[in-house]
Design a protein around this motif. Structure first.
Motif, PDB file in Angstrom:
ATOM      1  N   ARG A  23      41.325  12.307  16.039  1.00 32.89           N
ATOM      2  CA  ARG A  23      39.900  12.539  15.733  1.00 32.89           C
ATOM      3  C   ARG A  23      39.629  12.131  14.297  1.00 32.89           C
ATOM      4  NH1 ARG A  23      40.418  19.206  15.838  1.00 32.89           N
ATOM      5  NH2 ARG A  23      41.798  19.329  14.020  1.00 32.89           N
ATOM      6  N   GLU A  39      31.442  19.699  23.751  1.00 35.96           N
ATOM      7  CA  GLU A  39      31.498  20.956  22.994  1.00 35.96           C
ATOM      8  C   GLU A  39      30.077  21.455  22.713  1.00 35.96           C
ATOM      9  OE1 GLU A  39      34.640  20.549  19.922  1.00 35.96           O
ATOM     10  OE2 GLU A  39      35.923  21.059  21.632  1.00 35.96           O
ATOM     11  N   TYR A  57      33.205  27.013  16.781  1.00 41.14           N
ATOM     12  CA  TYR A  57      33.976  25.811  17.106  1.00 41.14           C
ATOM     13  C   TYR A  57      35.473  26.086  17.008  1.00 41.14           C
ATOM     14  CZ  TYR A  57      36.522  21.624  15.619  1.00 41.14           C
ATOM     15  OH  TYR A  57      37.486  20.675  15.446  1.00 41.14           O
ATOM     16  N   LEU A  89      37.657  16.351  10.130  1.00 42.50           N
ATOM     17  CA  LEU A  89      38.170  17.607  10.698  1.00 42.50           C
ATOM     18  C   LEU A  89      39.573  17.956  10.191  1.00 42.50           C
ATOM     19  CD1 LEU A  89      36.723  17.082  14.268  1.00 42.50           C
ATOM     20  CD2 LEU A  89      36.001  18.803  12.612  1.00 42.50           C
ATOM     21  N   PRO A 149      33.204  15.512  21.914  1.00 44.38           N
ATOM     22  CA  PRO A 149      31.981  15.415  21.105  1.00 44.38           C
ATOM     23  C   PRO A 149      31.064  16.638  21.256  1.00 44.38           C
ATOM     24  CG  PRO A 149      31.735  14.106  23.096  1.00 44.38           C
ATOM     25  CD  PRO A 149      33.153  14.641  23.105  1.00 44.38           C
TER      26      PRO A 149
HETATM   27  N1  GLU Z   1      33.231  18.780  18.686  1.00 47.55           N
HETATM   28  C1  GLU Z   1      33.690  18.401  17.384  1.00 47.55           C
HETATM   29  C2  GLU Z   1      32.732  17.422  16.734  1.00 47.55           C
HETATM   30  O1  GLU Z   1      32.044  16.715  17.413  1.00 47.55           O
HETATM   31  C3  GLU Z   1      35.031  17.709  17.388  1.00 47.55           C
HETATM   32  C4  GLU Z   1      36.099  18.509  17.985  1.00 47.55           C
HETATM   33  C5  GLU Z   1      37.491  17.959  17.778  1.00 47.55           C
HETATM   34  O2  GLU Z   1      37.732  16.762  17.978  1.00 47.55           O
HETATM   35  O3  GLU Z   1      38.345  18.772  17.451  1.00 47.55           O
HETATM   36  O4  GLU Z   1      32.681  17.339  15.543  1.00 47.55           O
END
Ligand code: GLU
Ligand code: ZN
Length: 294
Positions: free
Chosen positions: A189, A42, A171, A193, A9
């Protein structure tokens, strides 16, 4: 088989039901494979970070019974791992500096698809430059465990940024490096994404990293069809009453939990969910409304 999964996250706001879906699905998939499940915060983007949020993530996950393996990691403490990789990409001419401002890009480029101006006319100075990947014409295809086959032409989104003009790593770069260094084999996820995956696979290919398996779960939408997020005012998760929330998440993930579980303990509920986890039951849809099913 080795299985290492993760939940990653960003501390841009408190965790909400949509975040719990990604946490729970990645946790259950890892545990059902007798794999490891890592927690990585993150926190790469201090200007967008909300105070105190990242300290709450581990406490919240613990209150839902989602215990991770090993040390909790923070991307803000891993920046020195990213610098040499960026250098490697530049030296191999897979990446190039770009000094264009957002305003210049807006005025020149259709749909913000970068026109490679700085690839043709390299900027004179090297401070305040972004670094972009030269992805011209690359085709990426992969089969998502839930969403099925996907193919992308990276020219349609343009050369993406791996280092920002304001001095932060993107990212895309950090997630690719960390998934590799942490030995992640499976990424579960949210489907928001899915389109980013092609860029991450492209980076893996440029750097000689293996590509993990991907499973993108549907995202939860509100009654207006908007994805639950900080921007749509999704309520923050409470730590006090995890069972009905976990139950609702299992329903959303098409796992068909029996109603008796509502009266079980949190850990009994999770044990049932691990023993009965079947990712193939999740319907291949990108988004669906969150109804009051229970
Ligand atoms: N940190 C990213 C977010 O919260 C997700 C990263 C991932 O799962 O690849 O949206
Ligand atoms: Zn430029």
């Amino acid at each position: 088989m080795t299985y290492i999964g993760r939940f990653a996250p960003s501390p841009t706001g408190p965790l909400h039901f949509g975040s719990l879906l990604a946490a729970l699905a990645s946790f259950l998939d890892a545990r059902a494979h007798e794999g490891e499940w890592l927690l990585r915060i993150e926190d790469l983007d201090p200007p967008r970070e909300q105070p105190d949020v990242k300290e709450q993530f581990p406490l919240l996950l613990e209150s839902y019974g989602l215990y991770w393996d090993g040390e909790l990691s923070f991307q803000s403490e891993r920046l020195e791992l990213y610098a040499p990789v960026l250098q490697e990409l530049l030296e191999a001419h897979h990446a190039y500096p770009c000094s264009c401002s957002r305003k210049e890009i807006l005025s020149r480029c259709d749909n913000l698809v970068y026109d490679q101006h700085c690839l043709m006319h390299p900027p004179a100075q090297d401070d305040n430059v972004a670094i972009r990947i030269n992805s011209n014409g690359t085709l990426i295809s992969f089969r998502d465990i839930i969403q099925g086959p996907h193919a992308y032409n990276l020219s349609s989104t343009g050369d993406f940024v791996v280092f920002r003009r304001d001095g932060f790593y993107s990212y895309q770069l950090a997630v690719t490096i960390d998934d590799y260094l942490q030995g992640i084999t499976h990424i579960v996820r949210g489907s928001d994404l899915l389109d980013e995956t092609a860029k991450q696979i492209h980076l893996q290919q440029l750097l000689g990293y293996p590509t993990p398996a991907y499973a993108h779960i549907p995202v939860a939408a509100n009654a207006e069809g908007q994805k639950l997020s900080k921007q749509t005012f999704a309520p923050a998760l409470e730590t006090t009453d995890p069972i009905p929330v976990l139950f609702k998440a299992l329903q959303f993930l098409d796992q068909e939990p029996p109603r008796e579980l509502l009266y079980a303990s949190r850990d009994e509920l999770l044990e049932w969910a691990i023993a009965n986890w079947d990712i193939r039951k999740i319907k291949p849809t990108l988004s669906k409304p969150l109804l009051n099913e229970s």
